[in-house]
Design a protein around this motif. Sequence first.
Motif, short mmCIF file in Angstrom:
data_model
loop_
_atom_site.label_atom_id
_atom_site.label_comp_id
_atom_site.label_asym_id
_atom_site.label_seq_id
_atom_site.Cartn_x
_atom_site.Cartn_y
_atom_site.Cartn_z
N CYS A 84 -10.24 -0.80 -3.50
CA CYS A 84 -9.55 0.47 -3.22
C CYS A 84 -10.03 1.56 -4.18
O CYS A 84 -9.99 1.38 -5.40
N CYS A 96 -2.56 6.12 0.09
CA CYS A 96 -3.63 5.60 0.95
C CYS A 96 -4.32 6.72 1.71
O CYS A 96 -3.66 7.59 2.30
N ILE A 127 0.87 -1.18 0.00
CA ILE A 127 0.00 0.00 0.00
C ILE A 127 0.90 1.22 0.00
O ILE A 127 1.77 1.36 0.86
#
Length: 84
Positions: free
Chosen positions: A54, A9, A5
Amino acid sequence: MALLITEKCINCDMCDPECPNDAISMGPEIYEIDPDRCTECKGHYDKPTCQSVCPITNCIITDPEHIETEDELLEKFVTLQGLV
């Protein structure tokens, strides 16, 4: 290949509950993926669910420091599931 990630993020909490291997957790600032538990969802799904949910493009990428073959990922899946 474990996933990673990136700093893109936004801590939206979408990825953590989707991970079938419990590889995702909150780090000091953003979510992190434990490379020892990440199988890119091999053995569970056709593609990584964290990437699918996501909302940020290219936020979850292949971790260049943890390159694994598909066979290695499937072996890790078997081990994590206690199937050996």
